[in-house]
Scaffold this motif. Structure first.
Motif, PDB file in Angstrom:
ATOM      1  N   LYS A 157      68.027  31.663  -1.757  1.00  0.00           N
ATOM      2  CA  LYS A 157      67.525  31.193  -3.048  1.00  0.00           C
ATOM      3  C   LYS A 157      67.719  32.235  -4.146  1.00  0.00           C
ATOM      4  O   LYS A 157      67.722  31.909  -5.337  1.00  0.00           O
ATOM      5  N   SER A 158      67.875  33.493  -3.762  1.00  0.00           N
ATOM      6  CA  SER A 158      68.038  34.554  -4.754  1.00  0.00           C
ATOM      7  C   SER A 158      69.484  34.715  -5.227  1.00  0.00           C
ATOM      8  O   SER A 158      69.731  35.420  -6.215  1.00  0.00           O
ATOM      9  N   GLU A 174      71.825  32.970  -6.839  1.00  0.00           N
ATOM     10  CA  GLU A 174      72.146  32.662  -8.230  1.00  0.00           C
ATOM     11  C   GLU A 174      71.081  33.193  -9.179  1.00  0.00           C
ATOM     12  O   GLU A 174      71.400  33.667 -10.278  1.00  0.00           O
ATOM     13  N   LYS A 175      69.841  33.142  -8.745  1.00  0.00           N
ATOM     14  CA  LYS A 175      68.717  33.487  -9.624  1.00  0.00           C
ATOM     15  C   LYS A 175      68.528  34.992  -9.762  1.00  0.00           C
ATOM     16  O   LYS A 175      68.201  35.499 -10.840  1.00  0.00           O
ATOM     17  N   GLU A 192      61.047  31.211  -5.614  1.00  0.00           N
ATOM     18  CA  GLU A 192      61.239  30.055  -6.490  1.00  0.00           C
ATOM     19  C   GLU A 192      60.452  30.193  -7.784  1.00  0.00           C
ATOM     20  O   GLU A 192      60.899  29.777  -8.854  1.00  0.00           O
ATOM     21  N   SER A 251      60.483  34.897 -12.183  1.00  0.00           N
ATOM     22  CA  SER A 251      61.444  34.830 -13.283  1.00  0.00           C
ATOM     23  C   SER A 251      62.855  35.025 -12.750  1.00  0.00           C
ATOM     24  O   SER A 251      63.072  35.699 -11.747  1.00  0.00           O
ATOM     25  N   SER A 252      63.819  34.448 -13.441  1.00  0.00           N
ATOM     26  CA  SER A 252      65.214  34.739 -13.141  1.00  0.00           C
ATOM     27  C   SER A 252      65.587  36.047 -13.826  1.00  0.00           C
ATOM     28  O   SER A 252      64.898  36.514 -14.745  1.00  0.00           O
ATOM     29  N   LYS A 305      62.595  27.255 -19.688  1.00  0.00           N
ATOM     30  CA  LYS A 305      62.107  27.932 -18.489  1.00  0.00           C
ATOM     31  C   LYS A 305      60.721  28.530 -18.681  1.00  0.00           C
ATOM     32  O   LYS A 305      59.913  28.549 -17.738  1.00  0.00           O
TER      33      LYS A 305
END
Length: 393
Positions: free
Chosen positions: A50-51, A53-54, A73, A76-77, A231
């Motif tokens: 999950k990390s 792309e973010k 999830e 913050s990105s 966001k």
């Protein structure tokens, strides 16, 4: 506590190798490392995936430990964290709700000293380990209640940063800051004893008017979108600030960043006009801001209707949103709809129109997709119209 066994090279290699694998299927395989709880390994694999792309910096750094996938999830990105770091300046900052520490990693690049407070001791230890791997050596992690920590430090800070979380018993209620932990509205005067500047992050669901009713001394509200999806809201607060509040909208795109700002509660005179050659649809950050009347004062465009939130001009301009060329303007009638839409594909948007997109598709047998963009709206004469457009950008 950190499970140090998962830092063994062979286990880290396994996590890297299995990243991207379907964890639900992997769970049925035999645990290759019986000394480690397989659930912990599976969480590392899923959270790391999950990390990608973010949080690319975390993803590409060796020996990073991840908390639960939900924490990843909710964090913050890197894109939004980088923007937040541009707001603060000075010598030191304390984060009262540290979480996974993504925002703090970027704050630390602007500050000599950063303190990460986290009530969960295991998460605090994970973040301290990761900061070391990321070579953020000016970050200190303290586990415990943030109010007690800031009191015990007896220190003045240039900035306090807070990302309050909703209490479990607040589900189903209208989102208010008083329903969050920490309760920032009640603690604001307490925080001002330790810093003159406060930056608060909230979810985009928070109504701006509601937030302003709870907070005082708000200087700027930053509405941050990434690729046209809002966001977060950032509330920049300064002790004793009483001047006009600035609403700043930011839409971060791969090739550019769209910025639009205006003073809150200013009465603007809106220019209205009938559809011309080009159509402009504001990005989602502007839509969240409610700054529709300010647009015609800053751009050479006219609004189609007081409540339609679509704009038009004869000359093509740079605009913070989507831009279209208007090919045809139709009256919304059976004759026009049957002539131009019978069993055709179209991308449909409604603005200030009585029917929903789904109702329009069903009523006129319009399929989704294709190169045509159709706006069902109301013009300044209160006539229902349809704009057939080609997208420019």
């Amino acid at each position: 506590m950190i499970v140090h066994e998962i830092l063994k090279p062979e286990i880290q290699n396994y996590i890297d190798e299995k990243t991207g694998t379907d964890v639900s299927k992997l769970a049925f395989q035999k645990n290759p490392f019986p000394e480690v709880d397989f659930k912990i390994l599976l969480n590392q694999i899923e959270a790391r995936a999950k990390s990608k792309e973010k949080l690319p910096t975390w993803f590409t750094t060796k020996n990073i430990i991840y908390p639960s996938k939900i924490s990843v999830e909710q964090t913050s990105s890197e894109i939004t964290a980088r923007y937040k770091s541009e707001i603060v300046s000075g010598d030191n900052l304390i984060d009262l709700s540290g979480g996974f520490g993504v925002d703090d990693f970027y704050f630390s690049k602007k500050m000599r000293q950063l303190i990460h407070c986290e009530i969960n001791p295991e998460l605090s230890e994970i973040v301290a380990h990761n900061f070391n791997q990321l070579e953020s050596h000016n970050c200190s992690c303290i586990a415990g209640d943030s109010s007690e920590i800031i009191e015990n430090l007896h220190q003045k800070f240039d900035w306090i940063y807070i990302d309050p979380s909703r209490r479990n018993d607040s589900k189903g209620k209208v989102f208010m800051l008083t329903d969050c932990l920490p309760n920032v509205p009640d603690l604001q005067d307490f925080y001002f004893q330790y810093a003159n500047n406060i930056l608060i992050k909230t979810a985009p669901i928070l109504d701006i008017t509601a937030g302003l009713s709870e907070l005082k001394n708000v200087k700027t509200i930053h509405i941050v979108a990434v690729d046209n999806e809002v966001k977060e809201l950032l509330w920049e607060i300064e002790k004793d600030f009483i001047a006009d509040i600035i609403i700043k909208t930011i839409n971060i795109k791969k090739e550019s960043t769209q910025i639009f700002q205006f003073h809150h509660n200013t009465n603007f005179v809106t220019s209205l006009g009938l559809p011309k050659k080009y159509l402009y649809e504001p990005n989602s950050a502007i839509m969240k801001s409610g700054g529709f009347t300010a647009i015609t004062t800053q751009f050479p465009v006219e609004k189609l209707h007081q409540h339609s939130h679509l704009y038009t001009s004869n000359d093509l301009i740079e605009f913070p949103g989507r831009v279209f060329q208007i090919e045809k303007v139709l009256d919304y009638s059976k004759k026009e709809m049957r002539e131009h839409f019978s069993k055709q594909n179209a991308n449909i948007t409604t603005r200030n129109f009585p029917d929903t997109v789904e109702t329009i598709r069903t009523k006129w047998n319009i399929k989704d997709g294709g190169d045509r963009y159709c706006f069902f709206t109301t013009d300044k004469n209160d006539s229902k119209i349809v704009l057939l457009c080609t997208k420019i950008n």
